[in-house]
Design an enzyme around this catalytic site. Structure first.
Site, PDB file in Angstrom:
ATOM      1  CG  MET A 147      80.137  -6.598 -19.591  1.00 52.78           C
ATOM      2  SD  MET A 147      80.104  -4.840 -19.223  1.00 52.78           S
ATOM      3  CE  MET A 147      78.791  -4.800 -18.023  1.00 52.78           C
ATOM      4  CB  ALA A 173      80.279 -11.070 -12.294  1.00 52.97           C
ATOM      5  CG  LEU A 174      80.173 -15.657 -16.542  1.00 54.76           C
ATOM      6  CD1 LEU A 174      80.752 -16.805 -17.367  1.00 54.76           C
ATOM      7  CD2 LEU A 174      79.454 -14.647 -17.436  1.00 54.76           C
ATOM      8  CG  HIS A 175      73.963 -14.311 -13.355  1.00 54.96           C
ATOM      9  ND1 HIS A 175      73.082 -14.531 -14.381  1.00 54.96           N
ATOM     10  CD2 HIS A 175      74.250 -12.983 -13.397  1.00 54.96           C
ATOM     11  CE1 HIS A 175      72.821 -13.404 -15.004  1.00 54.96           C
ATOM     12  NE2 HIS A 175      73.532 -12.436 -14.435  1.00 54.96           N
ATOM     13  N   GLY A 209      71.713 -16.890 -15.495  1.00 57.40           N
ATOM     14  CA  GLY A 209      71.136 -16.186 -16.642  1.00 57.40           C
ATOM     15  C   GLY A 209      72.091 -16.238 -17.825  1.00 57.40           C
ATOM     16  CG  HIS A 210      75.935 -14.276 -17.647  1.00 56.42           C
ATOM     17  ND1 HIS A 210      76.155 -13.941 -16.331  1.00 56.42           N
ATOM     18  CD2 HIS A 210      75.928 -13.107 -18.339  1.00 56.42           C
ATOM     19  CE1 HIS A 210      76.288 -12.629 -16.234  1.00 56.42           C
ATOM     20  NE2 HIS A 210      76.148 -12.091 -17.428  1.00 56.42           N
ATOM     21  N   GLY A 255      70.239 -11.309 -23.681  1.00 56.37           N
ATOM     22  CA  GLY A 255      69.165 -11.553 -22.707  1.00 56.37           C
ATOM     23  C   GLY A 255      68.085 -10.484 -22.770  1.00 56.37           C
ATOM     24  CG  ASP A 298      70.651  -6.129 -19.965  1.00 56.48           C
ATOM     25  OD1 ASP A 298      70.788  -5.211 -19.148  1.00 56.48           O
ATOM     26  OD2 ASP A 298      71.067  -7.283 -19.744  1.00 56.48           O
TER      27      ASP A 298
HETATM   28  P1  AMP Z   1      76.255  -8.722 -18.842  1.00 60.61           P
HETATM   29  O1  AMP Z   1      77.371  -9.619 -18.448  1.00 60.61           O
HETATM   30  O2  AMP Z   1      75.463  -8.184 -17.705  1.00 60.61           O
HETATM   31  O3  AMP Z   1      76.667  -7.674 -19.846  1.00 60.61           O
HETATM   32  O4  AMP Z   1      75.225  -9.649 -19.617  1.00 60.61           O
HETATM   33  C1  AMP Z   1      75.619 -10.443 -20.705  1.00 60.61           C
HETATM   34  C2  AMP Z   1      74.380 -10.985 -21.369  1.00 60.61           C
HETATM   35  O5  AMP Z   1      73.631 -11.775 -20.449  1.00 60.61           O
HETATM   36  C3  AMP Z   1      73.435  -9.870 -21.864  1.00 60.61           C
HETATM   37  O6  AMP Z   1      72.904 -10.227 -23.130  1.00 60.61           O
HETATM   38  C4  AMP Z   1      72.372  -9.860 -20.792  1.00 60.61           C
HETATM   39  O7  AMP Z   1      71.117  -9.382 -21.254  1.00 60.61           O
HETATM   40  C5  AMP Z   1      72.286 -11.334 -20.421  1.00 60.61           C
HETATM   41  N1  AMP Z   1      71.720 -11.487 -19.087  1.00 60.61           N
HETATM   42  C6  AMP Z   1      72.086 -10.833 -17.962  1.00 60.61           C
HETATM   43  N2  AMP Z   1      71.298 -11.204 -16.921  1.00 60.61           N
HETATM   44  C7  AMP Z   1      70.418 -12.105 -17.423  1.00 60.61           C
HETATM   45  C8  AMP Z   1      69.331 -12.863 -16.851  1.00 60.61           C
HETATM   46  N3  AMP Z   1      68.990 -12.739 -15.559  1.00 60.61           N
HETATM   47  N4  AMP Z   1      68.644 -13.691 -17.655  1.00 60.61           N
HETATM   48  C9  AMP Z   1      68.975 -13.819 -18.972  1.00 60.61           C
HETATM   49  N5  AMP Z   1      69.979 -13.142 -19.569  1.00 60.61           N
HETATM   50  C10 AMP Z   1      70.684 -12.298 -18.807  1.00 60.61           C
END
Ligand code: AMP
Length: 282
Positions: A30, A32-34, A36-37, A147, A150
């Site tokens: 979604m 706002a990438l960091h 983890g993404h 990830g 979640d």
């Molecule tokens: P989101 O943009 O929050 O929907 O996350 C996109 C994907 O990145 C999902 O599969 C999340 O589980 C994964 N994700 C989010 N935060 C982290 C993190 N800190 N470490 C690893 N994967 C992550």
């Protein structure tokens, strides 16, 4: 790096990759990438010849309209990070592309959606199921990357893939943390400095609980201690702190080292809702 906005743009490219026997990896996000993404992107680049990252803030998975409206949007920075990470394609669908008409279909994930995230965010996993199904149909990846942060979402997507026979392999990536232990999350951007500091209560409580389990303390007593710790912090509001089976999300009242288990937590820090989890027995 090429930007794609709809399936019509993607289909001929997909066909070319298929003809040349290239594996396609999809990383749904979604924005706002960091970092983890970016770990998911790195894994995709290791496992697949082609990596496509989707960025779409999916309205149907937000049970709280304010959370949706205030979800951070940093598209320029996101694209710069993805280009640097060596991504081949970014899928940036509009709401019209994803939802040309309202969806009437409703998923029922059974017990999985009545506990933890399912209980506190009614409708959330239905929205996740809808958007991930749409992305799988539109992109048709060989592998999709998610990830462990979640954890319940992973269980939901495994159920979706299994029950609907999606021909996609799932690859699950460990949680990336800040140096002080806070799980990286796009929502961390919305924490003020005081909330950011207090947000460490999540990982600290998970680690404390794990240490107590190792010492043989009863889970019931541990849970009471942690609830008291959250109650003592005025900025925090605990929603759940549970010991669960990481696939079924059955909650345990007694710790059994012979069974798979993870501890999952959700809490508000101020107005921002955060989640985290720690595997205990994998
Ligand atoms: P989101 O943009 O929050 O929907 O996350 C996109 C994907 O990145 C999902 O599969 C999340 O589980 C994964 N994700 C989010 N935060 C982290 C993190 N800190 N470490 C690893 N994967 C992550």
């Amino acid at each position: 790096m090429k930007l794609i906005h709809n399936p019509a743009e993607w289909n001929p490219l997909w066909l070319n990759h298929l003809r040349t026997n290239q594996q396609i990896g999809l990383v749904p996000t979604m924005g706002a990438l960091h970092d983890g993404h970016l770990d998911l992107v790195k894994k995709s680049r290791e496992e697949c010849q082609v990596t496509i990252v989707s960025i779409f803030v999916n309205p149907t998975q937000f049970n709280n309209p304010e959370d949706f409206n205030k979800y951070p949007k940093t598209i320029e920075q996101d694209l710069a990070k993805l280009a640097l990470a060596g991504v081949d394609y970014v899928f940036l669908p509009s709401e019209q592309v994803m939802y040309p008409a309202a969806t009437g279909l409703k998923f029922d994930f059974g017990a999985l959606e009545h506990v933890l995230e399912g209980k506190f965010r009614p409708g959330h996993f239905n929205g996740v199921g809808i958007v991930v199904s749409k992305l799988f149909h539109m992109i048709r990846p060989h592998v999709a990357f998610f990830g462990q942060k979640d954890l319940q979402q992973v269980a939901i997507i495994k159920r979706l893939v299994n029950d609907l026979s999606f021909e996609v392999n799932l690859s699950i990536v460990p949680t990336r943390r800040e140096l002080d232990g806070l799980a990286m999350s796009s929502r961390n951007l919305r924490l003020n400095p005081e909330e950011r500091e207090k947000a460490l209560l999540l990982i600290r409580s998970l680690e404390k609980a794990r240490a107590e389990l190792t010492k043989g303390t009863d889970w019931k007593i541990i849970k009471e201690q942690i609830e008291a710790d959250f109650n003592a912090e005025p900025l925090a509001r605990l929603e759940y702190f549970d010991l669960v089976h990481p696939d079924t999300f059955d909650t345990y009242s007694i710790f059994d080292p012979a069974k798979k288990s993870s501890i999952c937590v959700a809490a508000f820090m101020g107005d921002i809702r955060l989640i985290d989890n720690l595997p205990i027995i994998s």
